[in-house]
Scaffold this motif. Sequence first.
Motif, PDB file in Angstrom:
ATOM      1  N   ARG A 519      51.320 -15.424  81.258  1.00  0.00           N
ATOM      2  CA  ARG A 519      51.756 -16.155  79.915  1.00  0.00           C
ATOM      3  C   ARG A 519      51.001 -17.452  79.890  1.00  0.00           C
ATOM      4  O   ARG A 519      49.804 -17.680  80.506  1.00  0.00           O
ATOM      5  N   ALA A 520      51.233 -18.154  78.810  1.00  0.00           N
ATOM      6  CA  ALA A 520      50.220 -19.233  78.446  1.00  0.00           C
ATOM      7  C   ALA A 520      50.336 -20.078  79.532  1.00  0.00           C
ATOM      8  O   ALA A 520      49.391 -20.745  79.963  1.00  0.00           O
ATOM      9  N   SER A 521      51.536 -20.413  79.985  1.00  0.00           N
ATOM     10  CA  SER A 521      51.749 -21.181  81.310  1.00  0.00           C
ATOM     11  C   SER A 521      50.994 -20.689  82.373  1.00  0.00           C
ATOM     12  O   SER A 521      50.364 -21.597  83.365  1.00  0.00           O
ATOM     13  N   ASP A 522      50.706 -19.380  82.678  1.00  0.00           N
ATOM     14  CA  ASP A 522      49.944 -18.912  83.820  1.00  0.00           C
ATOM     15  C   ASP A 522      48.612 -19.345  83.548  1.00  0.00           C
ATOM     16  O   ASP A 522      47.825 -19.660  84.522  1.00  0.00           O
ATOM     17  N   LEU A 523      48.172 -19.068  82.370  1.00  0.00           N
ATOM     18  CA  LEU A 523      46.634 -19.431  82.156  1.00  0.00           C
ATOM     19  C   LEU A 523      46.427 -20.896  82.424  1.00  0.00           C
ATOM     20  O   LEU A 523      45.344 -21.242  83.005  1.00  0.00           O
ATOM     21  N   LEU A 524      47.262 -21.558  81.971  1.00  0.00           N
ATOM     22  CA  LEU A 524      47.245 -23.062  81.980  1.00  0.00           C
ATOM     23  C   LEU A 524      47.158 -23.485  83.390  1.00  0.00           C
ATOM     24  O   LEU A 524      46.452 -24.169  83.937  1.00  0.00           O
ATOM     25  N   LEU A 525      47.880 -22.816  84.629  1.00  0.00           N
ATOM     26  CA  LEU A 525      47.874 -23.122  85.872  1.00  0.00           C
ATOM     27  C   LEU A 525      46.444 -22.826  86.437  1.00  0.00           C
ATOM     28  O   LEU A 525      46.096 -23.459  87.110  1.00  0.00           O
ATOM     29  N   VAL A 542      38.890 -20.240  81.293  1.00  0.00           N
ATOM     30  CA  VAL A 542      40.234 -19.992  81.332  1.00  0.00           C
ATOM     31  C   VAL A 542      40.976 -21.040  80.724  1.00  0.00           C
ATOM     32  O   VAL A 542      42.089 -20.878  80.138  1.00  0.00           O
ATOM     33  N   LEU A 543      40.762 -22.160  80.648  1.00  0.00           N
ATOM     34  CA  LEU A 543      41.331 -23.305  80.190  1.00  0.00           C
ATOM     35  C   LEU A 543      41.209 -23.091  78.531  1.00  0.00           C
ATOM     36  O   LEU A 543      42.235 -23.513  77.878  1.00  0.00           O
ATOM     37  N   ARG A 544      40.227 -22.722  77.970  1.00  0.00           N
ATOM     38  CA  ARG A 544      40.217 -22.131  76.591  1.00  0.00           C
ATOM     39  C   ARG A 544      41.148 -21.062  76.364  1.00  0.00           C
ATOM     40  O   ARG A 544      41.751 -21.274  75.077  1.00  0.00           O
ATOM     41  N   ARG A 545      41.006 -20.051  77.046  1.00  0.00           N
ATOM     42  CA  ARG A 545      42.240 -19.031  76.879  1.00  0.00           C
ATOM     43  C   ARG A 545      43.637 -19.634  76.970  1.00  0.00           C
ATOM     44  O   ARG A 545      44.538 -19.315  75.919  1.00  0.00           O
ATOM     45  N   ALA A 546      43.975 -20.659  77.887  1.00  0.00           N
ATOM     46  CA  ALA A 546      45.158 -21.115  77.883  1.00  0.00           C
ATOM     47  C   ALA A 546      45.518 -22.088  76.839  1.00  0.00           C
ATOM     48  O   ALA A 546      46.558 -21.825  76.109  1.00  0.00           O
ATOM     49  N   VAL A 547      44.456 -22.957  76.380  1.00  0.00           N
ATOM     50  CA  VAL A 547      44.775 -23.916  75.157  1.00  0.00           C
ATOM     51  C   VAL A 547      44.923 -22.988  73.751  1.00  0.00           C
ATOM     52  O   VAL A 547      45.827 -23.097  72.988  1.00  0.00           O
ATOM     53  N   SER A 548      44.178 -21.771  73.724  1.00  0.00           N
ATOM     54  CA  SER A 548      44.391 -21.107  72.497  1.00  0.00           C
ATOM     55  C   SER A 548      45.599 -20.293  72.684  1.00  0.00           C
ATOM     56  O   SER A 548      46.198 -20.068  71.387  1.00  0.00           O
ATOM     57  N   ALA A 549      46.050 -19.752  73.582  1.00  0.00           N
ATOM     58  CA  ALA A 549      47.479 -19.115  73.819  1.00  0.00           C
ATOM     59  C   ALA A 549      48.350 -20.274  73.304  1.00  0.00           C
ATOM     60  O   ALA A 549      49.549 -19.986  72.808  1.00  0.00           O
ATOM     61  N   PHE A 550      48.655 -21.474  73.656  1.00  0.00           N
ATOM     62  CA  PHE A 550      49.454 -22.259  73.378  1.00  0.00           C
ATOM     63  C   PHE A 550      49.409 -22.734  72.089  1.00  0.00           C
ATOM     64  O   PHE A 550      50.391 -23.053  71.507  1.00  0.00           O
ATOM     65  N   THR A 551      48.173 -22.818  71.307  1.00  0.00           N
ATOM     66  CA  THR A 551      48.249 -23.239  69.750  1.00  0.00           C
ATOM     67  C   THR A 551      48.525 -21.826  68.885  1.00  0.00           C
ATOM     68  O   THR A 551      48.889 -22.141  67.704  1.00  0.00           O
ATOM     69  N   THR A 552      48.432 -20.458  69.456  1.00  0.00           N
ATOM     70  CA  THR A 552      48.760 -19.482  68.689  1.00  0.00           C
ATOM     71  C   THR A 552      50.286 -18.808  69.216  1.00  0.00           C
ATOM     72  O   THR A 552      50.742 -17.964  68.395  1.00  0.00           O
ATOM     73  N   GLU A 553      50.631 -18.963  70.121  1.00  0.00           N
ATOM     74  CA  GLU A 553      51.669 -17.989  70.527  1.00  0.00           C
ATOM     75  C   GLU A 553      53.068 -18.831  70.320  1.00  0.00           C
ATOM     76  O   GLU A 553      53.144 -19.888  70.309  1.00  0.00           O
ATOM     77  N   GLU A 554      53.907 -17.932  70.091  1.00  0.00           N
ATOM     78  CA  GLU A 554      55.395 -18.414  69.772  1.00  0.00           C
ATOM     79  C   GLU A 554      55.971 -18.928  71.425  1.00  0.00           C
ATOM     80  O   GLU A 554      55.895 -17.960  72.296  1.00  0.00           O
ATOM     81  N   LEU A 555      56.511 -19.936  71.399  1.00  0.00           N
ATOM     82  CA  LEU A 555      57.108 -20.396  72.840  1.00  0.00           C
ATOM     83  C   LEU A 555      58.564 -20.732  72.581  1.00  0.00           C
ATOM     84  O   LEU A 555      59.071 -21.081  71.605  1.00  0.00           O
ATOM     85  N   ALA A 556      59.307 -20.288  73.784  1.00  0.00           N
ATOM     86  CA  ALA A 556      60.710 -20.966  73.776  1.00  0.00           C
ATOM     87  C   ALA A 556      61.007 -22.360  73.554  1.00  0.00           C
ATOM     88  O   ALA A 556      59.945 -23.040  74.119  1.00  0.00           O
ATOM     89  N   PRO A 557      61.902 -23.018  73.284  1.00  0.00           N
ATOM     90  CA  PRO A 557      62.122 -24.096  73.135  1.00  0.00           C
ATOM     91  C   PRO A 557      61.976 -24.931  74.510  1.00  0.00           C
ATOM     92  O   PRO A 557      61.033 -25.872  74.514  1.00  0.00           O
ATOM     93  N   GLU A 558      62.487 -24.393  75.498  1.00  0.00           N
ATOM     94  CA  GLU A 558      62.221 -25.113  76.620  1.00  0.00           C
ATOM     95  C   GLU A 558      60.835 -25.077  77.396  1.00  0.00           C
ATOM     96  O   GLU A 558      60.228 -26.108  77.865  1.00  0.00           O
ATOM     97  N   GLU A 559      60.013 -24.227  76.958  1.00  0.00           N
ATOM     98  CA  GLU A 559      58.523 -24.063  77.289  1.00  0.00           C
ATOM     99  C   GLU A 559      57.801 -25.168  76.623  1.00  0.00           C
ATOM    100  O   GLU A 559      56.679 -25.808  76.948  1.00  0.00           O
ATOM    101  N   GLU A 560      58.349 -25.253  75.267  1.00  0.00           N
ATOM    102  CA  GLU A 560      57.372 -26.405  74.544  1.00  0.00           C
ATOM    103  C   GLU A 560      57.585 -27.811  74.963  1.00  0.00           C
ATOM    104  O   GLU A 560      56.710 -28.592  75.220  1.00  0.00           O
ATOM    105  N   LEU A 561      58.949 -28.077  75.436  1.00  0.00           N
ATOM    106  CA  LEU A 561      59.078 -29.270  75.949  1.00  0.00           C
ATOM    107  C   LEU A 561      58.371 -29.575  77.362  1.00  0.00           C
ATOM    108  O   LEU A 561      58.039 -30.679  77.594  1.00  0.00           O
TER     109      LEU A 561
END
Length: 921
Positions: A519-525, A542-561
């Motif tokens: 998941r985006a959070s896994d890549l960020l970790l 890896v950080l680039r992939r994580a940031v890209s995932a967060f900017t492009t993927e749909e996240l659940a509300p609690e994941e955004e917060l």
Amino acid sequence: MVLPGRPAVFLGRRAECALFDRWQDAVKAGRGGALVVLGEPGIGKSALLDHMASTAVGFRVVRAAGVEAEAELPFGVLHQVCAPFLATLEHLPGPQQDTLAAAFGLRTGAAPDRFMLGLAVLGLLSEAAARQPLICVIDDAQWLDLGSAQALTFVAHRVGAEPLGLVFATAGGGLGGLQEVVLTGLGPGDARALLHSALHVPLDEEVVDRIAAEARGNPLALLELPRTMTAAGFVGGFGPTDTAAVPGRIEDSFRSRVLRLPPATRMLLLVAAAEPTGDSALLWRAAARLGIGVSAATAAEADGLLSIGTQVVFRHPLVRSAVYQAMPPSQRRAAHRALADVTGPSEPDRRAWHRAQAAVGFDEEAAAELEGSAHRALARGGIAAAAAFLERSVVLTADPTARAERALRAARAKQQAGAYDSALDLLALADRGPENELRAANSELLRGQIAFARSFGGGAAPVLLRAARRFESIDVSRARDVYLQALTAAMLAGRLGDECRIAEVAHSARRVTAVSVPRASDLLLDGLTLLIVEGRDAAVPVLRRAVSAFTTEELAPEEELYWLWLASHGAGLLWDDEAWRLLATRLLRSCEERGALSILPVAAATRAALHLLGGELLQAASLAEAAADVTFMTGAGPVPYAEVGLAVFRGRDDEAAAAIRTATRNAMARGEGMALTYLQWATAVLHNGACRYDQALESARQAGADSSVQRIRNWALAELIEAAVRTGHQDLADEALRELCQTTRPCSSHWAAGVEAHCRALLAVGADAEDLYRTALGRLECTGLRAAVARVHLLYGEWLRRERRHLEARDQLRQAYEMFVRFGMDGFAERARSELSAAGEPTHKRRSRFGEQLTPQERRVAMLAAEGATNPEIASRLFISASTVDYHLRKVFRKLKVTTRTQLARLLQDGQPIPGETDRP
């Protein structure tokens, strides 16, 4: 106090009545607000509210009151306030409709956020006030359930440009900074007049004086104490003097009157006291189950303790309390049992509560009913009520495993309600249950989250780390999420987190099994831990992939917060201002749309930092003010990053120094090491702007020494290089440049290249320096970081002047000066002005002040309007009503002498009014 039998005469309170009259006039004129009437029991708060309501000509007045026995049931008083207007619910925006309907059980849906609920109530009441001026009167506010209290105080703080007023009366403390009216005892003359009105026999004036003195001007005491005076006291005033507190004496008086009543009457009073709805039909059904007839009410009504009509009304809340406390526990349980038996299926929560109060020892059936009530309360957003239901269910549970599980659930609800001490007590109870690894892991996680909520770092990281390790053998995905929480806490603790260094969290997290589909959070970790364990070269992809995932993927509300702040931090580590801006804006919008005010100060500070770097100080000020407002409302928040940064970028030495001192004390007390590093970086910026390079060097060295907060450390290295060059510390500048380049070279952004070029230029000579300054300008102008561009113009101009190329220097310094003036960066503007003057172009000091004509709220409204937001959108994002937005926007247009939103946007961007077409705001 109104004289008995003579309601037209209101004794005393002349000043208070005059204040109410002025307040009502303001509300009717559209300047809404709130008042809190404070005073001990019996002091006359309710009488004053009655008088105010009776004189509110032209207003619709809605009354509600808290009841002690219902203080843990969800939204009871809020429903009393809102019920008359629920027919107009469809006029609210969809999310607000859903929130209010869910809170009142009108429809099913997601549990409402407490601040979104407050916004919905504000919208509902504002809509009603637009049709007729409205005053909401809430008596006995000390007994408000938590959900009602939060929503109503939220409204009280946000009401503004509408004919809507709220009045609270409470025997407890104030309500979060609202205007207070403190009632004290009546003066001697009014006290004696009231006392004489209550006496049926003439008394010696010395006796009257004694009663008045003992009552201390408390109106209820003046009416009650004569009932309990001894014969000796009446004859000559020689009886024993009771020095108990007046409210206690009043309650004792009521208790003694209750105990003189016949047994059946006392029991009827107890049933009435145990069922606070005041439903007389329910009272008589319960009384019938206990074998009590209608005649039992006669003695109580004759004694003036209560009246029974369509509603049961006690003379005073102290009567209810006196009755309940005077009766033995066995009779209380009998009363609750009878009430549980006659409460219908439409009120399952009230029935469950009565049944639980009637239980002796363990009662699994009652405990299970309470658990069901807790689930229903949570679905309505009644977190405090759910916590109360679950806490009581724990007491009734005999099975050790079930008891531990319920204690854990109760602790979670207490934590969500902000009752951290109670939550920890329940966690201790849960831990005493039979061994269970999942429960132990969840208990540890909850402890860590409580520690984090209290300190934004500090001691939370070690606890969260232990929780993450426990989850490894249970749920790998869950373990990785908790590791990310632990890493967040460790990063915020920074250098002050001695118990748990960031490296320890990172090394532990690296050992966890990777998930097959990250998941985006896994890549960020993975990216953040790689940065700590293996270095930037391994981490950047890896950080680039994580940031890209967060900017492009749909996240659940609690994941955004939960994760967008950390993802923004990752973008900053990559020197990716575009991704940072996108993620920070998304986090801020998510907080605003969901009413997540507990996270909003962090989101506002993150977005404000980019505004500062972009030279958008008005926008940063708007967010700093919003963060301060929310922190005040919620009582919690991080160190005020945005407020400090704003003072520093404005170059206001005294203001900035005071803010930095206060924030440093807070950071040290809370163990928030990241804030400490930020404050040292900010101090370096302040001193560099004012050419105090020795002081800038010291602050930058302190910030640059903290490798636990790499993003801020990177910024500090740039300040260190400038200060070191200016003070002749070539070796320090060279070392800082080497460290800075290790962070910029793996990144391909314009920001990274521009920062590296401008820092290299400071150390270069001749044509190399000039090429590097031009490169820095070219790269940074491709970003939105206009303050950085202005600083390079300044540095380049200073270099050109030292090279005696005055004409070219003036061009660069003029650009820097004009940009700093436009931004409102007064410290750097003065430095540029001085350099420009030295280069042969005298200038006059001038400062950009157009934005300072506006109040903080007007600035926020103006900024959002300039961005293109509609009035309802602005209202939703600022947690105010649409009519308040319209009121502020009209004032903005008038103050800034603009007539269109287009002109407003251009003015706020360029600092100059644009003449042109006219329209309405």
